[in-house]
Enzyme design. Sequence first.
Site, PDB file in Angstrom:
ATOM      1  N   GLY A 185      37.025  36.691  44.152  1.00  0.00           N
ATOM      2  CA  GLY A 185      37.664  38.000  44.319  1.00  0.00           C
ATOM      3  C   GLY A 185      37.509  38.660  45.676  1.00  0.00           C
ATOM      4  N   ASP A 188      42.098  39.313  40.869  1.00  0.00           N
ATOM      5  CA  ASP A 188      43.081  38.730  39.953  1.00  0.00           C
ATOM      6  C   ASP A 188      43.043  39.331  38.555  1.00  0.00           C
ATOM      7  OD1 ASP A 188      40.583  37.586  39.125  1.00  0.00           O
ATOM      8  OD2 ASP A 188      41.732  36.127  37.986  1.00  0.00           O
ATOM      9  N   ASP A 208      33.979  42.000  45.573  1.00  0.00           N
ATOM     10  CA  ASP A 208      35.152  42.857  45.376  1.00  0.00           C
ATOM     11  C   ASP A 208      34.805  44.150  44.642  1.00  0.00           C
ATOM     12  OD1 ASP A 208      34.623  41.528  42.994  1.00  0.00           O
ATOM     13  OD2 ASP A 208      36.677  40.832  42.649  1.00  0.00           O
ATOM     14  N   ASP A 234      30.796  46.653  39.006  1.00  0.00           N
ATOM     15  CA  ASP A 234      31.198  47.163  37.692  1.00  0.00           C
ATOM     16  C   ASP A 234      29.910  47.439  36.893  1.00  0.00           C
ATOM     17  OD1 ASP A 234      33.210  47.765  35.759  1.00  0.00           O
ATOM     18  OD2 ASP A 234      32.973  45.804  34.863  1.00  0.00           O
ATOM     19  N   ARG A 266      46.487  37.911  43.011  1.00  0.00           N
ATOM     20  CA  ARG A 266      45.556  37.899  44.147  1.00  0.00           C
ATOM     21  C   ARG A 266      46.265  38.181  45.466  1.00  0.00           C
ATOM     22  NH1 ARG A 266      40.504  36.097  42.389  1.00  0.00           N
ATOM     23  NH2 ARG A 266      40.521  34.422  40.875  1.00  0.00           N
ATOM     24  N   THR A 277      26.279  41.208  38.002  1.00  0.00           N
ATOM     25  CA  THR A 277      26.586  40.056  38.868  1.00  0.00           C
ATOM     26  C   THR A 277      25.881  40.188  40.218  1.00  0.00           C
ATOM     27  OG1 THR A 277      28.764  39.996  37.827  1.00  0.00           O
ATOM     28  CG2 THR A 277      28.470  38.674  39.813  1.00  0.00           C
ATOM     29  N   LEU A 278      26.038  41.337  40.842  1.00  0.00           N
ATOM     30  CA  LEU A 278      25.444  41.476  42.183  1.00  0.00           C
ATOM     31  C   LEU A 278      23.931  41.612  42.122  1.00  0.00           C
ATOM     32  CD1 LEU A 278      27.547  43.416  44.785  1.00  0.00           C
ATOM     33  CD2 LEU A 278      27.293  40.982  44.375  1.00  0.00           C
ATOM     34  N   LYS A 290      32.627  51.102  40.581  1.00  0.00           N
ATOM     35  CA  LYS A 290      32.909  51.862  39.349  1.00  0.00           C
ATOM     36  C   LYS A 290      31.587  52.380  38.803  1.00  0.00           C
ATOM     37  CE  LYS A 290      36.572  48.732  37.738  1.00  0.00           C
ATOM     38  NZ  LYS A 290      37.002  47.902  36.600  1.00  0.00           N
TER      39      LYS A 290
HETATM   40  P1  5GP Z   1      29.685  43.240  37.088  1.00  0.00           P
HETATM   41  O1  5GP Z   1      29.376  44.292  38.106  1.00  0.00           O
HETATM   42  O2  5GP Z   1      30.143  43.823  35.783  1.00  0.00           O
HETATM   43  O3  5GP Z   1      28.594  42.257  36.883  1.00  0.00           O
HETATM   44  O4  5GP Z   1      30.880  42.348  37.568  1.00  0.00           O
HETATM   45  C1  5GP Z   1      31.722  42.686  38.611  1.00  0.00           C
HETATM   46  C2  5GP Z   1      32.834  41.685  38.615  1.00  0.00           C
HETATM   47  O5  5GP Z   1      33.643  41.875  37.462  1.00  0.00           O
HETATM   48  C3  5GP Z   1      33.741  41.868  39.801  1.00  0.00           C
HETATM   49  O6  5GP Z   1      33.301  41.125  40.913  1.00  0.00           O
HETATM   50  C4  5GP Z   1      35.040  41.350  39.254  1.00  0.00           C
HETATM   51  O7  5GP Z   1      35.074  39.958  39.422  1.00  0.00           O
HETATM   52  C5  5GP Z   1      34.978  41.692  37.770  1.00  0.00           C
HETATM   53  N1  5GP Z   1      35.678  42.961  37.554  1.00  0.00           N
HETATM   54  C6  5GP Z   1      35.136  44.161  37.318  1.00  0.00           C
HETATM   55  N2  5GP Z   1      36.085  45.108  37.232  1.00  0.00           N
HETATM   56  C7  5GP Z   1      37.255  44.477  37.437  1.00  0.00           C
HETATM   57  C8  5GP Z   1      38.615  44.928  37.523  1.00  0.00           C
HETATM   58  O8  5GP Z   1      38.947  46.120  37.400  1.00  0.00           O
HETATM   59  N3  5GP Z   1      39.549  43.971  37.775  1.00  0.00           N
HETATM   60  C9  5GP Z   1      39.242  42.650  37.924  1.00  0.00           C
HETATM   61  N4  5GP Z   1      40.214  41.805  38.148  1.00  0.00           N
HETATM   62  N5  5GP Z   1      37.973  42.204  37.880  1.00  0.00           N
HETATM   63  C10 5GP Z   1      37.003  43.103  37.634  1.00  0.00           C
HETATM   64 MG    MG Z   2      33.600  39.029  41.205  1.00  0.00          MG
END
Ligand code: 5GP
Ligand code: MG
Length: 191
Positions: A41, A159, A100, A103, A165, A107-108, A131
């Site tokens: 992403g 995506d 990208d 959320d 993308r 992940t990070l 977010k």
């Molecule tokens: P988290 O912070 O929940 O571990 O994961 C973040 C990842 O979730 C982002 O890098 C992205 O890949 C995916 N993600 C979170 N929100 C969105 C969104 O609004 N759209 C898309 N396409 N992916 C999202």
């Molecule tokens: Mg991601």
Amino acid sequence: MQDNVSLLYTEDRIAARVRALSHEIAADLPSDFLMVVVLKGAFVFAADLIRELHELNIHPEVGFITLSSYGSGTTSSGIVRVIGTLPDNIAGRRVLLVDDILDTRRTLAHARDLLLKEGAAEVRLCVLLDKPSRQEVTVTADYVGFTIDDVFVVGYGIDFAEAYRGLPYIGIVQQEDTAEPAPSTERADER
Ligand code: 5GP
Ligand code: MG
């Protein structure tokens, strides 16, 4: 404009913000830092960011990591897995981890911990979109493009089931049957 995508940030607005971010980063980091880009992403964002940094005479080395996250139903399980190998020159480096979207932040958080375990001297986080309302673990990015509500975004490398993308702008997908934004829990495993 794509039919079922409503505009959130124009190409120009993104470009201006990425340029501003490059100035923030240039003020903080040495020229030889290691930029670790989370695939897939963040690839468009990182491509623009590195060219803006070049204009400021900042020339980071670039590495990539691919992470996979598995959700269960409407909630993310928080299990994050690295696919493939990590860049092999992390030890002792100052790292800028570029993704990208922040959320739930799981992940990070995981990626940052991995890089620190590999011996990174410092890991700073740079995300295009944040977010904060979705936060599940405490992670604060050092550089944030835009802070957004809990909406599902696409475009500019991001995506929905591998589509969108290549959109030059960032938009919100409208689901055809409900005209509501697609929930952010319905996302592809590989992010
Ligand atoms: P988290 O912070 O929940 O571990 O994961 C973040 C990842 O979730 C982002 O890098 C992205 O890949 C995916 N993600 C979170 N929100 C969105 C969104 O609004 N759209 C898309 N396409 N992916 C999202
Ligand atoms: Mg991601």
